[in-house]
Design a protein around this motif. Structure first.
Motif, PDB file in Angstrom:
ATOM      1  N   ASP A  48       0.805  -1.215   0.000  1.00 51.36           N
ATOM      2  CA  ASP A  48       0.000   0.000   0.000  1.00 51.36           C
ATOM      3  C   ASP A  48       0.840   1.269   0.000  1.00 51.36           C
ATOM      4  N   ALA A  49       2.141   1.140  -0.115  1.00 54.90           N
ATOM      5  CA  ALA A  49       3.021   2.309  -0.060  1.00 54.90           C
ATOM      6  C   ALA A  49       2.889   3.137  -1.326  1.00 54.90           C
ATOM      7  N   MET A  50       3.105   4.435  -1.169  1.00 57.91           N
ATOM      8  CA  MET A  50       3.083   5.360  -2.298  1.00 57.91           C
ATOM      9  C   MET A  50       4.364   6.167  -2.294  1.00 57.91           C
ATOM     10  N   LYS A  51       4.847   6.455  -3.474  1.00 64.43           N
ATOM     11  CA  LYS A  51       6.005   7.324  -3.587  1.00 64.43           C
ATOM     12  C   LYS A  51       5.487   8.719  -3.934  1.00 64.43           C
ATOM     13  N   VAL A  52       5.751   9.691  -3.068  1.00 62.49           N
ATOM     14  CA  VAL A  52       5.231  11.039  -3.223  1.00 62.49           C
ATOM     15  C   VAL A  52       6.395  11.973  -3.474  1.00 62.49           C
ATOM     16  N   PHE A  53       6.220  12.884  -4.410  1.00 67.74           N
ATOM     17  CA  PHE A  53       7.255  13.867  -4.675  1.00 67.74           C
ATOM     18  C   PHE A  53       6.601  15.195  -5.016  1.00 67.74           C
ATOM     19  N   LEU A  54       7.362  16.257  -4.877  1.00 71.07           N
ATOM     20  CA  LEU A  54       6.875  17.603  -5.141  1.00 71.07           C
ATOM     21  C   LEU A  54       7.508  18.093  -6.431  1.00 71.07           C
ATOM     22  N   THR A  55       6.705  18.542  -7.350  1.00 70.13           N
ATOM     23  CA  THR A  55       7.246  19.086  -8.583  1.00 70.13           C
ATOM     24  C   THR A  55       7.587  20.549  -8.394  1.00 70.13           C
ATOM     25  N   ASP A  56       8.550  21.025  -9.138  1.00 70.18           N
ATOM     26  CA  ASP A  56       8.932  22.433  -9.056  1.00 70.18           C
ATOM     27  C   ASP A  56       7.850  23.291  -9.703  1.00 70.18           C
ATOM     28  N   PRO A  57       7.580  24.431  -9.128  1.00 67.81           N
ATOM     29  CA  PRO A  57       6.594  25.321  -9.740  1.00 67.81           C
ATOM     30  C   PRO A  57       7.112  25.856 -11.073  1.00 67.81           C
ATOM     31  N   ASP A  58       6.189  26.338 -11.892  1.00 68.41           N
ATOM     32  CA  ASP A  58       6.572  26.881 -13.198  1.00 68.41           C
ATOM     33  C   ASP A  58       7.402  28.143 -13.032  1.00 68.41           C
ATOM     34  N   SER A  59       8.310  28.352 -13.953  1.00 70.34           N
ATOM     35  CA  SER A  59       9.149  29.544 -13.892  1.00 70.34           C
ATOM     36  C   SER A  59       8.330  30.775 -14.289  1.00 70.34           C
ATOM     37  N   PRO A  60       8.696  31.926 -13.737  1.00 71.61           N
ATOM     38  CA  PRO A  60       7.937  33.141 -14.080  1.00 71.61           C
ATOM     39  C   PRO A  60       8.213  33.540 -15.527  1.00 71.61           C
TER      40      PRO A  60
END
Length: 77
Positions: A48-60
């Motif tokens: 039941d494990a999940m791999k979670v990651f944060l994507t970088d926000p879009d550049s201005p």
């Protein structure tokens, strides 16, 4: 020119023994490296494990130099 059969057989035996020992040592080294190496951190999770990651926000998209520099120093891109 005289060829000594004893000398040639001893050379051939040496080459064969060297080759066999080379394969034994490299196989042992591979086995030891696999036994000691840590588990692959990027493999797919099990159960039941999940791999979670944060994507970088879009550049201005602004053309302001200060915003671009702030973005560069904040995110390193």
């Amino acid at each position: 020119m005289v060829f000594s059969i004893r000398r040639w057989t001893s050379r051939i035996v040496f080459i064969v023994v060297f080759t066999v020992l080379l394969f034994v040592v490299t196989g042992g080294y591979r086995w030891l490296a696999d036994a000691i190496s840590p588990v692959h951190p990027y493999r797919e999770p099990k159960g039941d494990a999940m791999k979670v990651f944060l994507t970088d926000p879009d550049s201005p998209d602004s053309k302001d130099v200060a915003d671009r520099l702030r973005w560069f120093y904040w995110y390193g891109e």
